[in-house]
Design a protein around this motif. Structure first.
Motif, short mmCIF file in Angstrom:
data_model
loop_
_atom_site.label_atom_id
_atom_site.label_comp_id
_atom_site.label_asym_id
_atom_site.label_seq_id
_atom_site.Cartn_x
_atom_site.Cartn_y
_atom_site.Cartn_z
N TYR A 24 -9.56 -12.06 1.56
CA TYR A 24 -9.37 -11.09 0.49
C TYR A 24 -9.20 -11.82 -0.83
CZ TYR A 24 -8.42 -7.22 3.75
OH TYR A 24 -8.52 -6.25 4.71
N GLN A 37 -7.44 -11.19 -4.62
CA GLN A 37 -6.54 -10.30 -5.36
C GLN A 37 -6.44 -10.77 -6.80
OE1 GLN A 37 -2.44 -10.04 -4.00
NE2 GLN A 37 -2.25 -7.95 -4.81
N GLY A 86 -2.62 -7.85 -10.97
CA GLY A 86 -2.36 -6.43 -11.19
C GLY A 86 -3.17 -5.49 -10.33
N LYS A 87 -3.92 -6.04 -9.38
CA LYS A 87 -4.76 -5.20 -8.53
C LYS A 87 -4.42 -5.43 -7.05
CE LYS A 87 -8.67 -5.18 -11.73
NZ LYS A 87 -10.13 -5.44 -11.89
N GLY A 88 -4.89 -4.52 -6.24
CA GLY A 88 -4.74 -4.70 -4.81
C GLY A 88 -5.78 -5.66 -4.27
N PRO A 89 -5.57 -6.22 -3.09
CA PRO A 89 -6.55 -7.13 -2.50
C PRO A 89 -7.90 -6.44 -2.28
CG PRO A 89 -4.46 -7.26 -1.33
CD PRO A 89 -4.37 -6.08 -2.25
N PHE A 92 -11.60 -6.88 -0.19
CA PHE A 92 -12.33 -7.56 0.88
C PHE A 92 -13.45 -8.42 0.30
CE2 PHE A 92 -14.22 -7.90 5.08
CZ PHE A 92 -15.58 -8.00 4.82
N PHE A 102 -6.50 -14.67 -0.12
CA PHE A 102 -5.73 -14.60 1.11
C PHE A 102 -6.66 -14.64 2.31
CE2 PHE A 102 -1.64 -13.33 -0.62
CZ PHE A 102 -1.95 -12.64 -1.77
N PHE A 154 -1.09 -11.51 6.58
CA PHE A 154 -1.69 -12.23 5.48
C PHE A 154 -0.96 -13.55 5.25
CE2 PHE A 154 -4.49 -9.18 3.29
CZ PHE A 154 -4.19 -8.03 3.99
N GLY A 155 -1.73 -14.55 4.83
CA GLY A 155 -1.11 -15.79 4.38
C GLY A 155 -0.51 -15.62 3.00
N THR A 156 0.15 -16.67 2.52
CA THR A 156 0.80 -16.63 1.21
C THR A 156 -0.22 -16.54 0.09
OG1 THR A 156 2.58 -17.97 2.10
CG2 THR A 156 2.44 -17.80 -0.29
N GLY A 214 4.77 -13.67 -5.66
CA GLY A 214 4.27 -14.96 -5.20
C GLY A 214 4.12 -15.08 -3.69
N GLN A 215 4.19 -13.95 -3.00
CA GLN A 215 4.12 -13.96 -1.54
C GLN A 215 2.88 -13.24 -1.04
OE1 GLN A 215 6.57 -15.58 0.39
NE2 GLN A 215 7.23 -16.27 -1.64
N GLY A 216 2.65 -13.39 0.25
CA GLY A 216 1.58 -12.64 0.88
C GLY A 216 2.01 -11.21 1.15
N LEU A 217 1.16 -10.48 1.82
CA LEU A 217 1.44 -9.09 2.12
C LEU A 217 2.19 -8.97 3.44
CD1 LEU A 217 -1.01 -9.00 0.10
CD2 LEU A 217 -1.57 -6.81 1.15
N LEU A 235 1.92 -1.84 -1.63
CA LEU A 235 0.48 -1.60 -1.57
C LEU A 235 0.15 -0.67 -0.41
CD1 LEU A 235 -0.53 -5.28 -2.17
CD2 LEU A 235 -1.31 -3.41 -3.60
N THR A 251 -13.15 -2.12 7.23
CA THR A 251 -12.57 -2.71 6.02
C THR A 251 -11.41 -1.88 5.50
OG1 THR A 251 -14.70 -3.65 5.39
CG2 THR A 251 -13.06 -3.40 3.64
N PHE A 262 -7.70 -1.27 -0.58
CA PHE A 262 -6.35 -1.24 -1.13
C PHE A 262 -6.28 -0.48 -2.44
CE2 PHE A 262 -3.71 -4.09 1.40
CZ PHE A 262 -4.66 -4.71 2.19
N GLY A 263 -5.14 0.14 -2.65
CA GLY A 263 -4.83 0.72 -3.94
C GLY A 263 -4.29 -0.34 -4.87
N PRO A 264 -4.01 0.01 -6.12
CA PRO A 264 -3.53 -0.97 -7.10
C PRO A 264 -2.06 -1.32 -6.92
CG PRO A 264 -3.68 1.19 -8.10
CD PRO A 264 -4.26 1.33 -6.72
#
Lengths: 112, 115
Positions: A36, A38, A41-44, A46, A89, A102-104, B40-43, B91, B103, B106-108
């Protein structure tokens, strides 16, 4: 669950160069992986995926390589552009469906 | 067509208050997911809905967190008695079904700040 991680938190590349972002995973039973992107300010979003029965998959300017022996995958971006600047990610679904770990993330900075 | 939308985009609240976050999935998507992303982290997976099946709540960090979804439409994530550690971006994602390779879109996100 799955554990995924990124080798480098930040990657800086010159515009036009190729970028390689790496990721390690822990569950050898994982059979599907996703990358992914990112933007701030946006979502991830694909980018590309790969099944475990494949070693390589190519998309538009992106290639994902999977090495099941060492449980490692990489994302290669050809001719990196400023618009590629984002956090990338790797992710692996687990739990039988799309509960994704998800990874960091790796922050890719493109230098003009 | 419209993507996944979330509201509000930003929420600032005081510690101890309840907050409600909303997610509108893509029309026709039966699967809906909530994630939390700390700075600063993942999901971090929170909860998953698939059609009319019982949701998978295994990722909810405490009983202060709950979520609902009406059929295959809007979902709300509620955090009661918010704490400062709840500050994060929340999210929402939806997918056509829960098939492994569907797939997730994702939203914002909703940025929650607990003072």
């Amino acid at each position: 669950g799955e554990s995924v991680g990124l080798h480098l938190p930040t990657l800086s590349v010159q515009e036009g160069d190729n970028s390689i972002i790496n990721c390690a995973y822990s569950n050898s039973a994982s059979d599907y992986f996703i990358w992914y992107k990112q933007e701030s300010g946006k979502g991830p979003q694909f980018i590309i995926d790969i099944r475990s029965n494949m070693d390589k998959r190519q998309g538009q300017r992106v290639t994902v390589l999977l090495n099941k022996t060492v449980k490692h995958l990489s994302l290669q971006i050809a001719a990196t552009q400023p618009g590629d600047s984002a956090v990338y990610f790797c992710a692996a679904p687990w739990g039988g469906y799309q509960k994704v770990t998800f990874g960091t993330g790796t922050k890719l900075q493109v230098i003009p | 067509g419209a993507g996944v939308s979330q509201s509000p985009s930003n929420k600032v609240t005081e510690k101890g208050k309840d907050v409600e976050l909303r997610c509108d999935p893509i029309s026709g998507h039966t699967a809906l997911y909530w994630y939390r992303q700390r700075l600063g982290q993942g999901l971090e997976f929170l909860i998953y809905f698939q059609g009319n099946s019982a949701p998978d709540k295994s990722g909810l960090p405490s009983d202060r967190f709950s979520a609902e979804r009406t059929g295959e439409s809007v979902s709300t994530l509620t955090i009661q008695r918010t704490q400062q550690e709840d500050s994060a971006v929340y999210l929402c994602a939806s997918s056509l079904s829960d098939y492994l390779t569907d797939t997730q879109y994702f939203g914002p996100g909703t940025r929650l700040t607990v003072l």
